[in-house]
Design a protein around this motif. Sequence first.
Motif, short mmCIF file in Angstrom:
data_model
loop_
_atom_site.label_atom_id
_atom_site.label_comp_id
_atom_site.label_asym_id
_atom_site.label_seq_id
_atom_site.Cartn_x
_atom_site.Cartn_y
_atom_site.Cartn_z
N TYR A 1 1.02 -0.90 -0.04
CA TYR A 1 -0.25 -0.01 -0.28
C TYR A 1 0.61 1.27 0.29
O TYR A 1 2.22 1.34 0.57
CB TYR A 1 -0.92 -0.22 1.60
N HIS A 2 0.25 2.34 -0.60
CA HIS A 2 1.46 3.54 -0.44
C HIS A 2 0.85 4.41 1.04
O HIS A 2 0.70 3.75 2.01
CB HIS A 2 0.56 4.90 -1.68
N GLN B 1 4.90 1.39 0.60
CA GLN B 1 6.27 1.78 -0.35
C GLN B 1 5.29 3.43 -0.12
O GLN B 1 5.35 4.28 -0.07
CB GLN B 1 5.55 1.21 -1.52
N SER B 2 6.81 4.16 -1.29
CA SER B 2 6.95 5.47 -1.10
C SER B 2 7.08 6.19 -0.71
O SER B 2 6.07 7.79 -0.38
CB SER B 2 5.92 5.70 -2.18
N THR C 1 -1.41 -3.88 -5.57
CA THR C 1 -1.23 -2.63 -4.55
C THR C 1 -2.70 -2.04 -4.60
O THR C 1 -3.02 -1.27 -5.38
CB THR C 1 -0.59 -2.01 -5.38
N PHE D 1 -4.32 1.48 -4.93
CA PHE D 1 -4.46 2.23 -6.28
C PHE D 1 -5.96 1.69 -6.95
O PHE D 1 -5.57 0.30 -7.56
CB PHE D 1 -3.34 2.35 -6.96
N GLU E 1 4.14 5.11 -9.30
CA GLU E 1 3.62 3.31 -7.61
C GLU E 1 4.61 2.38 -8.04
O GLU E 1 4.52 1.57 -7.40
CB GLU E 1 3.33 4.25 -7.32
N THR E 2 3.41 2.20 -9.24
CA THR E 2 3.41 0.55 -9.62
C THR E 2 4.26 0.30 -10.65
O THR E 2 4.96 -0.92 -10.55
CB THR E 2 1.54 0.09 -9.96
#
Length: 344
Positions: A188-189, A251-252, A283, A286, A292-293
């Motif tokens: 997940y972000h 992530q990110s 993911t 999103f 990001e993916t």
Amino acid sequence: MQKGILLVNLGSPESPDPKDVKKYLGEFLMDERVIDVPLWARNLLVKGIILNTRPKASAAAYKKIWWKEGSPLIVLSERLQNKIQKQVEEPVALAMRYGSMTIKKGLQELVDKGVDEVLLFPLYPQFAMATTETITVLAEEIRQQYFPNLKIESVPAFYNKPDYIEVLSNAIKNHLEGKNCDHLLFSYHGVPERHIRKSDITKSHCKIDGSCCVTPSKAHEFCYRHQCYEVTRLVVEKLGLKEGSYSTSFQSRLGFDPWLLPYTDRTIERLGKEGIKNMAIVTPAFVSDCLETLEEIAMEGQEIFHEMGGKDFTTVPCLNDDDEFVNLLSKWISEWTKTPIEIN
């Protein structure tokens, strides 16, 4: 009342040129709900540091994933919009929180078609300050300033809706069919931990201590971390995954403040070191595939996994314009046109 729908996604630079990327990053990172520090500190960080160092690297990343038709996120969002429009009678517009496809333009498009009641549909399954909240707050500001007679209702987070979980689970199952997968990673972000505490309506529940997200609370309605882990739990239950064959990560990250743990890149590295040879990654934060993916996960993540001795690295696409997903959103929209918004 003439009803209409405004789908809203994140946004994208106009092109992968560093100048366009810098402009986009400037708008995105200066949002007080993305980097939630005092304006003077945000100016110093974004304009004084990030915009002088990051655009070139980000532009190179965008160039890797850019399509002939344009930004993948924009193209995929437009495909989703077009498919939904074919299934519902009401006009469906598309806007982005950042970039040239503004929410104001999207609302104007609907108003020009006679719409006076709008279903604002943030394309995010989970609630977060930096996604859903910044969209709804800006939309209300624009409504008050430019469209005072317009009524706007917003779709709440739909992370735990049974029909959404079924669509997501089916998409994962169908993509992994016939593929080797020893471990499924839900990535997940990430967000700063302080975002979780700021969104805690109880002002006391969210301690990010390993137990608060599984302890019932009113705070969960706006707790991004809880909602991410709940998606993992529900999908795991739906797919019948065994304990130890899946995990959750974020992530990110940006900057030096504490962000949600564990980090995706380090989790991929750990799995490779532990001897996992075949892994897949999905993911669910999103709806549309994006930088990001397509770059951070599918390219950088795969590189890390292979460096650690991994073999097969499978990325599960976002729902994008998947027909089951289109049918679900169209069903929800049709229900709203008959009654006030209540997604079941």
